[in-house]
Design a protein around this motif. Sequence first.
Motif: not given
Length: 341
Positions: A19-23, A40-43, A54-64
């Motif tokens: 739920k916190d991940l948005g799913y 999914q990109i979740v963050d 300052v830099i920006e990034g994305r967290y990819v949840e692999s679902c592994f």
Amino acid sequence: MFGLIGHLTSLEHAQLVAKDLGYPEYADQGLDFWCSAPPQIVDEIKVTSVTGQVIEGRYVESCFLPEMLASRRIKAATRKIINAMAHAQKHGINITALGGFSSIIFENFNLEKIKQVRNIKLEFERFTTGNTHTAYIICSQVEQMAPKLGIDLSKATVAVCGATGDIGSAVCRWLNQRTQVGELLLIARDRERLQNLQGELGRGKILGLEEALPQADVVVWVASMPKGVELDPTTLKQPCLLIDGGYPKNMATKLQHPGVHILEGGIVEHSLDIDWRIMKIVNMQVPARQLFACFAESMLLEFEKIYTNFSWGRNQITVDKMDLIGRVSIKHGFKPLLLSL
């Protein structure tokens, strides 16, 4: 833009935080469902260096999930990692760190042979295991924490469990050349690789786990916990510094003794708050500041605009590369996690 490919520690953990991940629809699903779930990109992440950059990034949840390996769903596990890499590349991420089991699965199952994922030709120079920074941070934790416990590293015996792995071998090289510890004990399952490492270092005793641990003032654990192994803290030296470099961290629950000081290995603290939520989900103690050193490597490469697979392959980490990433780490405000005494 930098990227992080990660995974949760278990099916139970994944169900709890879905739920916190948005799913929320994932929350009640079993392992078969997670085997088919896409990355999914979740963050979305914003990091500020102490230099002001300052830099920006994305967290990819692999679902592994680790249960995929335990239940012999190897094809699902490998598909998870390679699909997550393709997902990161598709979204234009310049440099992405493979966190946790991601890099281990990639190397052990030779996923570099897979050049194409659907319509995406994988560009491996966009990815790094983050192991160079992890090895540097673990060595820094040894060097900074041991003296606080009254351990003289020039006379100390240091045991490295998982010595022939990518991180373990790098730690051995650093402790041998830079820290110059009194004695190195080398522990791993593959005897031939141990002998090759011993030959490279020019020293080091090859010992079994039960024989080595009672001799060690410092234990660096960068191997998976073998099933059935129970460590008796009363057999360890007092004091003993134990660096738990595994994932998930579990030594503190297995070994509880006032003379055994257990430090979460390969964790860094940033000088400024990071705008993200993923470290809270993985239960980091200070989620706005603390993170895995492998993840921080992709941030450091983005800060420096070094778009290459800085850490790649097995046993390719040199002391010079550890030096380089260490200087960059300090420059941008990262420091190793230490124990409060």
